[in-house]
Each structure stands twice: as C-alpha cells, then as structure tokens.
Design a protein around this motif. Structure first.
Motif, PDB file in Angstrom:
ATOM      1  N   ARG A   1       4.021   8.036   5.931  1.00  0.00           N
ATOM      2  CA  ARG A   1       4.208   8.181   4.500  1.00  0.00           C
ATOM      3  C   ARG A   1       5.437   9.037   4.252  1.00  0.00           C
TER       4      ARG A   1
ATOM      5  N   THR B   1      -0.233   5.421  -0.644  1.00  0.00           N
ATOM      6  CA  THR B   1      -1.623   5.790  -0.363  1.00  0.00           C
ATOM      7  C   THR B   1      -1.646   7.032   0.515  1.00  0.00           C
ATOM      8  N   GLU B   2      -2.797   7.677   0.528  1.00  0.00           N
ATOM      9  CA  GLU B   2      -2.931   8.907   1.302  1.00  0.00           C
ATOM     10  C   GLU B   2      -2.822   8.671   2.804  1.00  0.00           C
TER      11      GLU B   2
ATOM     12  N   ARG C   1      -2.433   5.544   6.013  1.00  0.00           N
ATOM     13  CA  ARG C   1      -2.269   4.162   6.457  1.00  0.00           C
ATOM     14  C   ARG C   1      -2.326   4.175   7.969  1.00  0.00           C
TER      15      ARG C   1
ATOM     16  N   VAL D   1      -1.572   0.204  -5.203  1.00  0.00           N
ATOM     17  CA  VAL D   1      -1.599   1.579  -5.704  1.00  0.00           C
ATOM     18  C   VAL D   1      -1.214   1.586  -7.181  1.00  0.00           C
TER      19      VAL D   1
ATOM     20  N   THR E   1       0.808  -1.225   0.000  1.00  0.00           N
ATOM     21  CA  THR E   1       0.000   0.000   0.000  1.00  0.00           C
ATOM     22  C   THR E   1       0.839   1.272   0.000  1.00  0.00           C
TER      23      THR E   1
ATOM     24  N   THR F   1       6.124   2.643  -4.576  1.00  0.00           N
ATOM     25  CA  THR F   1       4.696   2.565  -4.849  1.00  0.00           C
ATOM     26  C   THR F   1       4.259   1.129  -4.618  1.00  0.00           C
TER      27      THR F   1
ATOM     28  N   ARG G   1      -8.241   1.885  -5.155  1.00  0.00           N
ATOM     29  CA  ARG G   1      -8.442   2.811  -4.038  1.00  0.00           C
ATOM     30  C   ARG G   1      -8.523   1.964  -2.774  1.00  0.00           C
ATOM     31  N   ILE G   2      -7.725   2.317  -1.801  1.00  0.00           N
ATOM     32  CA  ILE G   2      -7.593   1.490  -0.605  1.00  0.00           C
ATOM     33  C   ILE G   2      -8.388   2.094   0.544  1.00  0.00           C
ATOM     34  N   HIS G   3      -9.139   1.233   1.217  1.00  0.00           N
ATOM     35  CA  HIS G   3      -9.907   1.615   2.399  1.00  0.00           C
ATOM     36  C   HIS G   3      -9.486   0.678   3.529  1.00  0.00           C
TER      37      HIS G   3
END
Length: 173
Positions: free
Chosen positions: A104, A96-97, A99, A114, A93, A110, A119-121
């Motif tokens: 980050r 991602t915006e 975690r 991603v 991941t 990457t 799109r990761i939730h």
C-alpha cells in the motif's frame, strides 16, 4: 449460514477458466485459448449478479463485472474476493487496509470497490471452501463445457481426462 445476510449485503467473486477451447470471432486462425468467466455471486440468494467473459482474468474484466452488478443491484456492503492479481489490482482494491499482493502506498489510486464504499475481505489462499461461488462454477462447468455444441473443443478436467477428439476444433468466443 447465508440466512444472516440480506440481498446484496455481501457478494463473493472469483474467476473460472473453462475446459474448452475458443477463438476470437474476427480471426479463427489465431491460437485458440480457454476462456475465463469472472462472476459475482450474491451470498444471500446464491444468484450470479454480474459476470464477464474474457480471454484471461485481469483487472479490467473485474471492474466491468462489478460495474454490471452494481448498476443493476446497487453496491454491496461486503465483498469477498479471491487473492489473484486481477482482484488485488490497485484499480480494483487500491486504498484498502490490507491486500495479499502489492504494498500500500499513499499516492496509489482509490480502487473502484473502495470508492463504492465496499468493505473488502480476502479469501484464504488455496482454500476453495472459503468462496461459495466455487460450487456454482462446478455446476456451470458441467453444463457448459460438456454441452454437445462444444464437442471437439472440450479439453477435459485434467491432462489424464483428455477426450479422444481433444483440440479438434474451437468455438467462437
């Protein structure tokens, strides 16, 4: 309500530690372990679209399971993940915006999800209802760990539920 999704629009993934002992095929004398199943489930159909067995949950197993699923069915648009270290790994991941684990950094690699455009939730920590795959794991645990072929290798659901023949054997991985 799963009817809002189309096939492979959204998947969820999690790991499950089985309630039986296994050993490596090459050396049964080594210490037995409880194998982990890492599975990816399509939210529309409930079908398990990718899975891997391993001695522990780790980023490599997560990447391989997603690779298997995406090779057959194509990448998913939305991915709902557990917040364990294997899933939050930078190799899975990274980029991602947000975690739950790790900070980050601008120079981090990457992650494979991603890079695939997913799109990761993140599932709510300690909230099993946030991941529908938990229901599938309950069924798998009943039919696999308690299968007659695993007699003597079954560990029980918890320490109070140990069978009389606890750890009397292990099954090959």
């Amino acid at each position: 309500d799963r009817s809002v999704f189309r096939a492979m629009e959204a998947v969820n993934a999690d790991g499950h530690r089985f309630d039986f002992f296994a050993h490596e095929d090459e050396d049964p004398a080594k210490t037995p372990f409880r194998p982990h199943l890492l599975a990816i489930q399509d939210l529309f159909s409930g079908m398990i679209v990718g899975w891997r067995l391993s001695d522990r949950e780790n980023a490599e197993t997560v990447r391989l399971a997603f690779g298997d699923a995406f090779a057959v069915f194509g990448p998913a648009d939305e991915v709902y993940l557990d917040n364990g270290r294997g899933f939050a790994s930078k190799w899975v991941t990274g980029g991602t915006e947000s975690r739950f684990r790790f900070k980050r950094k601008a120079d981090e690699p990457t992650g494979c999800l991603v890079a695939a455009g997913c799109r990761i939730h993140w599932a709510t920590p300690y909230h099993g209802q946030a991941k529908p795959i938990e229901r599938a794991f309950r069924d798998l645990a009943e039919y696999i760990a308690k299968h007659p072929a695993f007699a003597g290798a079954y560990t029980g659901k918890n320490p109070q539920a140990k069978p009389e023949n606890y750890a009397s054997r292990s099954v090959p991985m």
